[in-house]
Design a protein around this motif. Structure first.
Motif, PDB file in Angstrom:
ATOM      1  N   ALA A 160       0.826  -1.209   0.000  1.00  0.00           N
ATOM      2  CA  ALA A 160       0.000   0.000   0.000  1.00  0.00           C
ATOM      3  C   ALA A 160       0.858   1.256   0.000  1.00  0.00           C
ATOM      4  N   TRP A 161       1.960   1.221   0.736  1.00  0.00           N
ATOM      5  CA  TRP A 161       2.854   2.392   0.775  1.00  0.00           C
ATOM      6  C   TRP A 161       3.484   2.627  -0.600  1.00  0.00           C
ATOM      7  N   LEU A 162       3.917   1.556  -1.254  1.00  0.00           N
ATOM      8  CA  LEU A 162       4.483   1.703  -2.592  1.00  0.00           C
ATOM      9  C   LEU A 162       3.434   2.243  -3.556  1.00  0.00           C
ATOM     10  N   ASP A 163       2.194   1.786  -3.418  1.00  0.00           N
ATOM     11  CA  ASP A 163       1.093   2.295  -4.236  1.00  0.00           C
ATOM     12  C   ASP A 163       0.942   3.802  -4.062  1.00  0.00           C
ATOM     13  N   GLN A 164       1.012   4.252  -2.818  1.00  0.00           N
ATOM     14  CA  GLN A 164       0.852   5.676  -2.536  1.00  0.00           C
ATOM     15  C   GLN A 164       2.002   6.507  -3.097  1.00  0.00           C
ATOM     16  N   GLN A 165       3.154   5.861  -3.278  1.00  0.00           N
ATOM     17  CA  GLN A 165       4.298   6.575  -3.847  1.00  0.00           C
ATOM     18  C   GLN A 165       4.164   6.746  -5.363  1.00  0.00           C
ATOM     19  N   LEU A 212      12.223   9.626  -4.011  1.00  0.00           N
ATOM     20  CA  LEU A 212      12.980  10.847  -3.739  1.00  0.00           C
ATOM     21  C   LEU A 212      12.160  12.086  -4.072  1.00  0.00           C
ATOM     22  N   ALA A 213      11.425  12.045  -5.194  1.00  0.00           N
ATOM     23  CA  ALA A 213      10.615  13.206  -5.584  1.00  0.00           C
ATOM     24  C   ALA A 213       9.504  13.455  -4.570  1.00  0.00           C
ATOM     25  N   ASN A 214       8.902  12.389  -4.050  1.00  0.00           N
ATOM     26  CA  ASN A 214       7.850  12.555  -3.040  1.00  0.00           C
ATOM     27  C   ASN A 214       8.419  13.024  -1.705  1.00  0.00           C
ATOM     28  N   ARG A 215       9.653  12.578  -1.408  1.00  0.00           N
ATOM     29  CA  ARG A 215      10.275  12.960  -0.137  1.00  0.00           C
ATOM     30  C   ARG A 215      10.747  14.404  -0.149  1.00  0.00           C
ATOM     31  N   ASN A 216      11.289  14.825  -1.301  1.00  0.00           N
ATOM     32  CA  ASN A 216      11.815  16.193  -1.432  1.00  0.00           C
ATOM     33  C   ASN A 216      11.074  16.882  -2.573  1.00  0.00           C
ATOM     34  N   HIS A 217       9.829  17.226  -2.332  1.00  0.00           N
ATOM     35  CA  HIS A 217       8.978  17.751  -3.398  1.00  0.00           C
ATOM     36  C   HIS A 217       9.603  18.994  -4.031  1.00  0.00           C
ATOM     37  N   GLY A 218       9.717  18.941  -5.339  1.00  0.00           N
ATOM     38  CA  GLY A 218      10.245  20.079  -6.074  1.00  0.00           C
ATOM     39  C   GLY A 218      11.744  20.041  -6.282  1.00  0.00           C
ATOM     40  N   ALA A 219      12.454  19.136  -5.594  1.00  0.00           N
ATOM     41  CA  ALA A 219      13.911  19.071  -5.733  1.00  0.00           C
ATOM     42  C   ALA A 219      14.289  18.279  -6.977  1.00  0.00           C
ATOM     43  N   ASP A 220      15.442  18.609  -7.557  1.00  0.00           N
ATOM     44  CA  ASP A 220      15.965  17.883  -8.712  1.00  0.00           C
ATOM     45  C   ASP A 220      16.653  16.625  -8.197  1.00  0.00           C
TER      46      ASP A 220
END
Length: 760
Positions: A160-165, A212-220
């Protein structure tokens, strides 16, 4: 648009893909209300497909020709998978839940599903959701899930967590669940690229970039340290998969940057090196970057070899006589039924005088006879012997060659079984437990102690990992003899050990006199030419005769030409004294599959024999040769054991076969046919350790067919060998660098250097 450069986050469905360039992509996105916008994405990792849903976070910019466009870096773009796609896929793995029932559960309960299945809703309610038309079956399914939920909860939580990612790769998700269980979210949040050593890079990168994108929203995330280290790990994994344990520095960093999909620059190369060294993803080996795991094994192996060679380990109670007395004793030996050749006596004396030794010789030089003399001499001095080889067939040959057949003799084992037996003994067992068999000497578990000489045959095929495990299992004072021919095939696994060790003359005994093939056959002379990597002068094949011959033909005609040679040498099609050694298993003309199929069809046409169909598509008929594909110690069969079908059971779809070295018939029901393959043609790896009176060798243009492959195939023949194919392909193979020389390894066996333990 809320003014120039205004930020926006929009969701929609890809209507069309307008441009795909190395620097990014341009596509049109249809929003929920029907409006179509133009999206410009810079960076890597976004692969839009028409009909796929995406969430784009970027800025509006005006374009002179196209008007307003939403510009976004790839890190802020997220593909929106079908709702609960991974959860539905996982649910389908549970007993009784197919796609329809799984979808009903997911749609009804959504993110409350875990709570519901753990007891948060009555079983009757869940059953009605699962299948309203089959209430009793649905109730049993629901009750089974509820009772098993404590063991299933971790799998569901991670899925479920992977789905949410926003992760869509169900295969990757299953691997993550099996490896990490309920701890996956915590581990992957910290570093999603820990999977780079397990999963293919594309899958790891898709998962990693998303997290990584979900953890650091907006970061490259393109140059995130975790991603750089992950690319290094994935590249080193590829290096080791090729058989190497290290890679040239510049080429390795170039491969890492290609994997990242970035433009190569000196600054990026420096950044990759810095992060790789800082995170211990590589070990500096001078001109090469070493695999951390492999470098540890190589250094520990080299140090153990040095300690053994320097006689720094505790000496056992077995006392070896002085060389003159030992030679006198060996001169009286008739191991194998005949006196030892002086060269063999010298080799045996050298081996018995060293705690670590190698016995080296080409095909037919009497390595097995010399081994038998060494084994008998060591046991005569009060020592004990354990013997092993990598393959089951090689272990059986070693057992036979050293006279260890029978219930009161301990046979040679495969290395896998040797290590398994040592673990069982450490756990307190003393014998292999075989149902209905009374324990005896043959069923004793292996034992390594200070009185033991461990003999490892076909040592050229033992890889770094296997050698490290063996040395770890050997107590101080245990002796080691490695037997083999360094010009035969290298290990299937990574690394090389034997080839480095035999370079040390003071521990290596060499046999050069040919005993198996007569000089008249011409095989020894051609084998010597192959070892020298020079093209031999071969007569054109004209029929059965001692020697080595060539039947030239075009590549596409190899199968037909091999069939003609077989008809000439074995007109009855018995294959009693004939072996075909091919380079490839399945691909193209001259492959094992192609030749086995052709020979089977010819056999059925000639004999009108009826057959049965195996699991892998092959058909088996009475009278055909077969090869066993795995070790089956209970039945006495090994991986590579050759046999012949004596009867087929068409009704039961099984067969009966008899194997060489076994005096009883073996039955194979339908479920056991997966263990068999037709044995007209085999690969050189499977043939290693075997001999036949006549050997046919179809040539291939494959780049990995090298002098060691040619030599291994050729030396399977006792009287006649026939190469079939293009002389140019034979010359090209002999011109290639031998496989063991191509392997990049940092194993340094310098027996003059003091061991680490003595320098401490």
């Amino acid at each position: 648009m809320n003014g120039p450069e205004a930020e926006a986050t929009l969701e929609g469905v890809v209507a069309s893909v307008l441009s795909e360039l190395p620097s990014g992509v341009i596509f049109s996105l249809r929003l929920a209300k029907g409006e179509v916008i133009r999206v410009v994405v810079t960076g890597h990792g976004v692969e839009p497909e028409v009909g796929a849903s995406w969430q784009i976070a970027g800025r509006w910019r005006s374009h002179a020709a196209h008007g307003w466009q939403l510009h976004a870096p790839s890190a802020t773009c997220r593909r929106i998978p079908p709702r609960d796609a991974l959860v539905v896929s996982w649910l389908c793995t549970l007993p009784g839940l197919g796609p329809a029932r799984a979808r009903r559960l997911a749609e009804r309960y959504g993110r409350d599903l875990g709570l519901v299945l753990s007891g948060g809703a009555p079983v009757e309610e869940i059953a009605a959701t699962l299948d309203p038309n089959r209430p009793h079956l649905a109730a049993r399914i629901a009750a089974n899930i509820n009772m098993s939920w404590q063991t299933l909860m971790g799998e569901y939580t991670t899925t479920a967590w992977l789905d949410q990612q926003g992760i869509e790769d169900a295969r990757a998700a299953r691997t993550i669940v099996s490896l990490m269980g309920a701890q996956a979210p915590e581990i992957l949040q910290a570093n999603p690229y820990v999977l780079a050593g397990v999963l293919p890079w594309r899958r790891v990168d898709n998962v990693g970039r998303r997290i990584l994108a979900n953890r650091n929203h907006g970061a490259d995330v393109d140059l995130a340290p975790e991603r750089l280290v992950g690319a290094v790990d994935a590249t080193m994994r590829h290096v080791v998969a090729k058989g190497d344990t290290a890679a040239p520095k510049a080429a390795f960093i170039d491969d890492v940057i290609k994997r990242l999909g970035c433009d190569p620059t000196p600054e990026l190369a420096e950044a990759v090196v810095a992060v790789a060294v800082r995170n211990r993803a590589v070990v500096d080996g001078g001109e090469v970057w070493r695999s951390p795991g492999c470098s540890l094994m190589e250094d520990e192996i080299a140090d153990r070899f040095r300690r053994m060679a320097h006689d720094m380990e505790a000496r056992g109670p077995v006392m070896v006589p002085a060389p003159a007395a030992l030679d006198l004793s060996l001169a009286a030996s008739t191991a194998g039924g005949r006196p030892l050749h002086p060269e063999q006596r010298d080799a045996a004396c050298k081996v018995l005088g060293n705690a670590l030794s190698c016995l080296v010789g080409g095909g037919g030089t009497g390595k097995t006879s010399t081994c038998r003399a060494i084994v008998e001499a060591w046991e005569g001095l009060g020592g004990r012997v354990e013997m092993a080889a990598l393959s089951g067939k090689a272990a059986l040959r070693l057992t036979e060659g050293t006279g260890r057949l029978g219930r009161n003799c301990r046979p040679a084992l495969t290395i896998h079984r040797l290590l398994l037996g040592l673990r069982k003994r450490r756990d307190g067992a003393t014998h292999w437990l075989t149902p209905g068999v009374k324990p005896d000497a043959a069923s004793e578990l292996p034992l390594l102690d200070v009185r033991t000489l461990l003999v490892l045959d076909e040592a050229s095929m033992i890889g770094l990992g296997e050698m490290h495990q063996i040395l770890e299992a050997m107590p101080a004072g245990c002796r080691l003899l490695l037997v083999g021919d360094p010009f035969q095939l290298p290990p299937v696994s990574f690394g090389v050990c034997f080839h480095r060790l035999v370079e040390v003359e003071r521990i290596t005994a060499r046999l050069t006199t040919i005993h198996r093939q007569s000089e008249a056959s011409g095989i020894p002379a051609v084998a010597a030419s192959v070892r020298a990597r020079s093209m031999p002068d071969l007569l054109r094949f004209a029929g059965a005769a001692p020697g080595v011959f060539m039947l030239p033909c075009a590549r596409e005609d190899v199968d037909a030409a091999v069939e003609e040679v077989i008809k000439t040498l074995d007109p009855e099609g018995t294959f009693a004294e004939l072996l075909v050694v091919a380079a490839l298993n399945e691909r193209g003309s001259g492959s094992v599959l192609s030749l086995n199929t052709r020979c089977h069809d010819a056999h059925v046409k000639r004999t009108q024999a009826q057959g049965v169909r195996g699991w892998l598509g092959q058909r088996f008929a009475a009278g055909e040769p077969v090869v066993h594909l795995r070790n089956d110690y209970q039945r006495g069969l090994r991986n590579g054991s050759m046999g012949r079908i004596i009867a087929v059971d068409e009704d039961g779809q099984g067969l009966t076969a008899r194997f060489e070295g076994i005096d009883r018939d073996m039955s194979f029901g339908r479920d056991r046919l997966v263990d068999l393959a037709l044995g007209y043609a085999v690969t050189a790896h499977r043939a290693q350790g075997s001999q036949a009176r006549r050997v046919v060798i179809p040539l291939s243009d494959s780049t990995w067919v090298d002098p060691t492959w040619i030599y291994t195939a050729l030396t399977r023949a006792e009287e006649q060998a026939v190469f079939v194919g293009s002389p140019g392909d034979l010359a090209a193979a002999l011109g290639r660098m031998p496989a063991y020389e191509r392997r990049i390894s940092n194993l340094r066996i310098d027996l003059e250097q003091a061991p680490m333990s003595s320098a401490a």
